[in-house]
Design an enzyme around this catalytic site. Structure first.
Site, PDB file in Angstrom:
ATOM      1  N   GLY A  70       0.708  -1.050   0.196  1.00 34.14           N
ATOM      2  CA  GLY A  70      -0.056  -0.010   0.002  1.00 34.14           C
ATOM      3  C   GLY A  70       0.781   1.240  -0.089  1.00 34.14           C
ATOM      4  N   SER A  71       0.269   2.184   0.870  1.00 33.63           N
ATOM      5  CA  SER A  71       0.815   3.584   0.479  1.00 33.63           C
ATOM      6  C   SER A  71       2.277   3.788   1.261  1.00 33.63           C
ATOM      7  CB  SER A  71       0.140   4.169   1.710  1.00 33.63           C
ATOM      8  OG  SER A  71       0.524   5.577   1.976  1.00 33.63           O
ATOM      9  N   SER A  72       2.868   4.726   0.677  1.00 26.24           N
ATOM     10  CA  SER A  72       4.234   5.041   1.231  1.00 26.24           C
ATOM     11  C   SER A  72       4.385   5.473   2.658  1.00 26.24           C
ATOM     12  CB  SER A  72       4.850   6.108   0.063  1.00 26.24           C
ATOM     13  OG  SER A  72       4.243   7.265   0.123  1.00 26.24           O
ATOM     14  N   GLY A  73       3.225   5.830   3.269  1.00 25.68           N
ATOM     15  CA  GLY A  73       3.095   6.221   4.584  1.00 25.68           C
ATOM     16  C   GLY A  73       3.321   5.132   5.640  1.00 25.68           C
TER      17      GLY A  73
END
Lengths: 146, 429
Positions: A70-73
């Site tokens: 998923g997200s790079s966060g």
């Protein structure tokens, strides 16, 4: 008391991702985990729709999972969960990604990967697990040794 | 252990100042965690450096509780706060927490806005470009083929690797902030040739020719191949920037796709053999009418109530082409009293939308064109929202789960109809 009881059920060997030694109760999933958008950092709870761990918290657990997605966060969310005291105490994962590597580094949680046996087959939720990042070992007991 | 050049060794010793030294220390821990053997130089970094909500600042109050404290202690994971100079690399700030003028409509407090203004001033002071978007490639940062970048934002990463042929891993906040100072990132993953080859095949057997269809195919592909590299063949057509943007964002959300090959379409896939780096390997997935329906139902699995009280467009941030389309669809109509329509883009694209009159058309219809953020990033939806309609597979993947609301996925036209009527009437044609 008895050394037999203290002997781990399984010892898995892998590669150090983050050094240090930590132990705790295992939380195991065969599904990859999203950080940002997949986790509530205030509670360490998985929130992703249709995830088998939805509603379950990894706070202070040894998180055993295939890898990050998923997200790079990912690192930022797990890092903030750490500030909140809601991070895992240690991690074991199979698939190396920048997300999982960076997240482990900034949480400073002992973490091992590239195992000689599949940890998802050998560790079950509720087992007691000691992750030794320095030695690259994962020791597994049915319950916390006396 | 990662090997250091003389220049990197000098940075580690502190020759370029304490902040760059801390940046190198973090990058070395990160490189060793990955198993990288060296660093690659980068002069194109995009992240969210130093921006933080108040509670994170308060966590570091003993170090001053300010931008400097957060950048040092959180971004660089340093045990002490250090002075942070202007960045050394060409550095860009991606999406932020609220619209700079419509923040009250988004339900933000004055205190949160003050913090936002303060962080933005610090970002500018450190020489970081305030792009404030998840689509830097639409706002002044388009890498070239082969350029080594250190980017955050999964939808921008997959776009850079796949559509442009630039080279970046899906970096995180801490690694990008460190790279802004050290101009280095681990030479691992997508920076290397071998890593960029395909793993699994996806044969497309139904026509995929619109942004709606590209979004669903992307969601299917991510679900199928997870974090590996798909090689897509078959009936995919009408490629364009916005279709790639939606496809990649969807694939990065349902799986962890950071690069894809579309044979005959993307630059590193002139042929199947080239895309795989030899004979096709891995599994072979088929996207047919049944799979298309399954994906549509999956994307609509969190929608039950047909009374739509919020429509969000602009995930990833809308291009000027998409804003023009939305304006054309809504011109002469009104957003229902029972609903709301927010459209998100970058400040750069909004300047064009203003000049073209699209912002006014949307406003006259009762909609807002907002910048910097989106409902998922800011966790801001109109007060009382229970059911959202979205034209983005990525947004429907995230927003309902994050906000505890229902969500529908459909075409842009279906979403705008829902905003104007307050009713969801979307269906799979």
């Amino acid at each position: 008391m008895s050394t037999v009881l203290d002997k781990p059920r399984v010892v898995i060997h892998g590669r150090k991702v983050v050094p240090g030694v930590a132990e705790g109760e295992a939380l195991v999933t065969r599904q990859t985990i999203s950080g940002w958008g997949g986790v509530n950092l205030m509670t360490g709870t998985v929130i992703e729709s249709r995830h088998e761990l939805k509603g379950v918290s990894f706070a202070n657990k040894v998180l055993v999972f295939p890898g990050a997605k998923g997200s790079s966060g990912w690192s930022g969310i797990f890092h903030m969960a750490k500030l909140r005291g809601m991070a895992p105490v240690a991690m074991v994962f199979n698939i190396m990604t920048t997300k999982a590597a960076l997240g482990a580094v900034v949480m400073r949680t002992p973490t091992v990967t590239e195992c000689d046996q599949d940890p998802l087959d050998l560790i079950k939720t509720g087992d007691w697990v000691r992750v030794n990042g320095d030695a690259g070992t994962i020791e597994v007991w049915d319950k916390k040794p006396e | 252990m990662v090997m250091l050049t003389d220049a990197e060794q000098a940075m580690l010793q502190g020759d370029s100042g304490a902040a760059t030294q801390k940046a190198m220390e973090l990058l070395i821990r990160y490189a060793d965690a990955l198993g990288a053997e060296r660093f690659v130089e980068t002069n194109n970094v995009a992240g969210v450096p130093g921006s933080a909500p108040q509670w994170v600042k308060d966590y570091y109050k003993e170090d001053g509780g300010d931008y400097r404290a957060v950048f040092s202690r959180f971004d660089l994971d340093s045990d002490e706060a250090v002075d942070v100079p202007r960045m050394n690399a060409f550095s860009c700030h991606l999406q932020g927490g609220m619209d700079p003028t419509l923040w009250q409509e988004q339900g933000m407090t004055e205190a949160a806005h003050d913090n936002f203004v303060s962080d933005e001033a610090s970002v500018a002071d450190h020489g970081i470009q305030i792009l404030k978007t998840c689509t830097p490639y639409l706002a002044g940062n388009v890498p070239v083929m082969g350029e080594h970048c250190a980017w955050m934002e999964s939808s921008a990463v997959v776009f850079a690797n796949s559509v442009i042929g630039a080279r970046t891993n899906c970096e995180g906040r801490e690694s990008t902030s460190a790279a802004m100072l050290a101009k280095r990132i681990p030479d691992w993953g997508f920076h290397t040739d071998d890593f960029r080859k395909g793993h699994h095949g996806v044969a497309v057997e139904v026509p995929v020719d619109s942004i709606f269809e590209w979004g669903m195919l992307g969601y299917f592909v991510g679900d199928a191949v997870q974090d590996t590299i798909p090689v897509i063949t078959g009936s995919v057509s009408d490629a364009s920037l916005i279709r790639h943007k939606h496809f990649g964002a969807a694939a990065a959300s349902s799986g962890g796709v950071e690069m894809y090959h579309m044979v005959g379409i993307t630059p590193e896939a002139p042929t199947v053999e080239h895309a795989f780096g030899g004979a096709p390997k891995g599994e072979r997935f088929f996207y047919d009418a049944g799979q298309r329906r399954r994906i549509y139902e999956m994307l609509n699995s969190v929608g039950e109530n047909e009374d739509v009280d919020y429509v969000m467009l602009g995930c990833p941030h809308y291009s000027i082409e998409q804003i023009a389309q939305a304006a054309a669809l809504i011109e002469g109509r009104k957003v229902s009293a029972n609903s709301a329509l927010w459209v998100f883009t970058s400040r750069a694209v909004k300047a064009t939308a203003d000049a073209n009159g699209y912002t006014k058309i949307l406003r006259d219809a009762g909609a807002y064109l907002m910048t910097d953020t989106c409902s998922a990033i800011s966790q801001a939806v109109p007060k009382g929202t229970r059911v959202a309609a979205l034209d983005s597979a990525k947004q429907v993947h995230y927003l309902p789960a994050m906000m505890g609301i229902e969500g529908w996925y459909g075409t842009t036209a279906e979403c705008i109809d829902a905003a104007c009527t307050g009713k969801w009437k979307g269906k799979l044609a």
